[in-house]
Motif scaffolding. Structure first.
Motif, PDB file in Angstrom:
ATOM      1  N   HIS A  81      -0.428 -11.362   1.669  1.00 38.54           N
ATOM      2  CA  HIS A  81      -1.530 -11.596   0.670  1.00 38.54           C
ATOM      3  C   HIS A  81      -2.118 -12.945   1.017  1.00 38.54           C
ATOM      4  O   HIS A  81      -3.096 -13.038   1.291  1.00 38.54           O
ATOM      5  CB  HIS A  81      -1.475 -11.264  -0.687  1.00 38.54           C
ATOM      6  N   VAL A  91      -8.286 -10.573   3.919  1.00 36.51           N
ATOM      7  CA  VAL A  91      -8.455  -9.799   2.692  1.00 36.51           C
ATOM      8  C   VAL A  91      -9.600  -9.101   2.221  1.00 36.51           C
ATOM      9  O   VAL A  91      -9.830  -8.168   1.301  1.00 36.51           O
ATOM     10  CB  VAL A  91      -7.966 -11.019   1.420  1.00 36.51           C
ATOM     11  N   ALA A 150      -7.062  -4.772   2.113  1.00 35.88           N
ATOM     12  CA  ALA A 150      -6.678  -4.683   0.791  1.00 35.88           C
ATOM     13  C   ALA A 150      -6.332  -3.455   0.123  1.00 35.88           C
ATOM     14  O   ALA A 150      -5.573  -3.416  -0.702  1.00 35.88           O
ATOM     15  CB  ALA A 150      -8.315  -4.959  -0.021  1.00 35.88           C
TER      16      ALA A 150
END
Length: 646
Positions: free
Chosen positions: A193, A202, A208
């Motif tokens: 992440h 992201v 995502a």
């Protein structure tokens, strides 16, 4: 007539093949007066892309009489090969000197991972190691994808960090999504992440979505999942992303999942069947059927009423919300039923203690049975004490239906025999099992030992549970309860001290009830609830009335050798009692309230609370439904649907 121009003919073959019109492509190929390498490769590639393995390999073999394959031909045929044919092509690759061509090496790696005979992918690693100096992004992505296919997420992550990144290869969304889908540790998810945030990946909705799935499956914090979701601009959110966030919240915060649905509709996205099924999964974790009924209305409005997967989800949702009658109504209204439909209804009957109805439904089944069918049937027998019927069903699994019993079936049989007091037979089942007993099997035996006060077998089961899951409190708590039931408080207390010493914590008792469309949570003791003083005052008044009806607190499982008065006080503040009193304060005594009081508890209801609620149902003349970790208890007019057998 084919075009006279070979270039034009090849272009047509390629167009037909890519669009799936393989017969037309092959006909055009056969009619060409002259073909070249491109003609053969275009047709081979078409067959490979559409999974026509036999045709693809046959055509490749025929081509060898006319042309030597090029890198694109090898790449195409390898994508369709099984292990045996792939090895043959690999041999030809080596003979013709194409093993150092990067696209061919990548195709070999992908082929060997797809057809690997073990989880280590030895042959894929051999190709990778033999092509050092010719690696590109596709090479690394193929290796990471292959490791993920065989559950080696830890190796994939190590490979990404120590090999790919160290060699300076820039990764892309495919790299990240392959890594994320194979993760086995939450720590790695957090690291990826962070990497995605730094690189801007992201913001990619696919990345995502994959990260949210990983956080959810690895039991990450919901606040972190929601934060990640918020990082995606609303313009980029699609139905898949919304479905993923709803799925993540459906079990742990089901009300939030319903809020997400309304927000998705606000962005003018149309829900599909999968979204609705996830919504119903969320509804199944709520206290009442109110939300399930609202989603049911949406199902009708959207035209999904006769969609099989939705009907099955409705049965599950209504039964888990305590509305068995509505589950039956949905089942009876179905035009078509599959095995999931029948199994869902069988499980609903089992959950609500309707063993006779479950067995009657079993006789009506007109589909091929599976393992889940028998788990549901045996669970029904277990909850009702149907030892003879359960044994007959278990014996018929292989003899009549050719279904080999698995761990779940053996656990059910141990439960059936153990609950009924046949502890030696239950232990014999465990000894004769063809596989190693798991946590569920031993916990079923330990629960039976607690019920019947059997210490010797209980010690064996408890020790096995501690071996299988040292951090789970069940093995300690149940054996401690057995000692306390026998008034051996010193031994029971000693076990509790050992739990504390080794860092094992008992799961706290929590209960939930819904009042005025708001869910209220209660913990044992109730000290955190803002109305606890009023609840205790009403509880004292209720206890005075119940004592006149013959209620006597059952203090046999209170763990410490303390004064009887203090033991009773501990019992009075169990979470389900507090939830019930709160419901009665707000709705139960109102003449306007004609509904059912519903309570959910996260662990098994205790004997004293069961007796307490049974008498309350008679006193206030209300139906009270309690769902604990094992089943539903329907209390009405001073009796319970379980017939005090649970």
């Amino acid at each position: 007539m084919p075009p006279r121009d070979v270039y034009a003919a090849n272009h047509l073959i390629n167009t037909y093949a890519k669009s799936g019109h393989l017969a037309l492509a092959h006909q055009l190929f056969d009619e060409m007066p002259h073909t070249n390498m491109v003609s053969w490769t275009a047709l081979i590639s078409g067959y490979a892309q559409h999974g026509k393995t036999e045709k693809c390999f046959l055509l490749f073999s025929q081509m060898l009489s006319h042309y030597r394959p090029n890198d694109f031909t090898y790449t195409s045929v390898l994508s369709a090969c099984d292990h045996s044919r792939g090895m043959q092509v690999h041999g030809l690759v080596s003979k013709t000197g194409f093993d150092s061509w990067i696209y061919v090496a990548n195709a070999l790696i992908a082929m060997y991972w797809k057809n690997s005979r073990d989880s280590k992918g030895v042959e894929a690693w051999r190709v990778f190691s033999g092509s050092v100096g010719f690696h590109n992004l596709v090479t690394y992505n193929s290796m990471i994808t292959g490791l993920g296919m065989y559950g080696q997420g830890d190796r994939a992550m190590t490979f990404f960090v120590t090999t790919m990144c160290c060699e300076g290869i820039e990764f892309d969304r495919t790299t990240i999504m392959s890594l994320v889908s194979s993760l086995v540790e939450l720590k790695c998810c957090l690291q990826l992440h962070s990497v995605c945030f730094k690189t801007g990946l992201v913001e990619d909705v696919g990345v995502a979505t994959a990260l949210i799935k990983a956080y959810s499956s690895l039991r990450g914090e919901l606040v972190d999942i929601y934060k990640l979701f918020k990082e995606i601009m609303s313009l980029n959110r699609d139905v898949v992303l919304w479905t993923t966030i709803m799925t993540a919240f459906s079990e742990r915060d089901p009300e939030k999942a319903l809020i997400f649905f309304n927000q998705m509709r606000g962005e003018e996205l149309s829900p599909d069947c999968y979204v609705i099924s996830i919504l119903l999964k969320a509804c199944a974790n709520l206290v009442t059927e109110r939300h399930a009924s609202a989603v049911h209305s949406q199902v009708i409005k959207l035209g999904f009423l006769n969609v099989l997967v939705i009907q099955n989800a409705l049965i599950h949702a209504y039964s888990r919300c305590g509305s068995i009658d509505k589950a039956i109504h949905v089942f009876n209204a179905m035009r078509l039923r599959d095995i999931v439909s029948w199994n869902s209804m069988l499980k609903a009957y089992a959950l609500h203690g309707k063993a006779k109805e479950s067995l009657n439904l079993f006789e009506q089944m007109d589909v091929k049975l599976d393992e889940t069918t028998f788990v549901a049937l045996l669970s029904s027998c277990s909850h009702a004490g149907f030892v003879k019927e359960g044994t007959k069903i278990f014996d018929s699994m292989y003899e009549k239906y050719e279904i080999s019993p698995q761990l779940d079936h053996y656990a059910c049989m141990v439960d059936i025999l153990g609950r009924a007091g046949h502890l030696s037979e239950a232990a014999r089942i465990i000894r004769k099992m063809p596989m190693k007993p798991d946590y569920v099997v031993w916990s079923a035996l330990l629960g039976a030992c607690r019920k019947h006060g059997e210490t010797k077998l209980a010690n064996l089961a408890s020790s096995k549970l501690k071996e299988l899951d040292p951090n789970n409190s069940l093995g300690y708590v149940l054996i401690s309860n057995i000692y306390c039931s026998a008034n051996n408080f010193s031994e029971g207390g000693s076990l509790r001290k050992k739990m504390s010493r080794v860092g094992v914590r008992k799961e706290p008792g929590l209960s939930w009830t819904e009042v005025d469309h708001k869910v209220h949570e209660f913990a044992s003791g109730g000290r955190k609830h803002p109305q606890i003083e009023a609840i205790r005052s009403n509880l004292d008044e209720l206890l005075r009335k119940l004592r006149k009806m013959g209620y006597v607190p059952d203090t046999s499982l209170v763990l410490h050798d303390i004064e009887e008065e203090h033991k009773e006080e501990q019992l009075y503040h169990h979470s389900e009692k507090l939830a019930l009193v709160f419901s009665l304060m707000n709705t139960g005594n109102s003449s306007r309230f004609k509904g059912v009081i519903k309570i959910i508890k996260n662990i098994r209801i205790c004997l004293d609370c069961h007796n307490f609620i049974r008498l309350v149902s008679e006193l206030v003349e209300k139906e009270i439904v309690v769902r604990d970790s094992n089943r539903f208890h329907h209390f009405k007019e001073g009796s319970c649907s379980c017939n005090d057998y649970w």
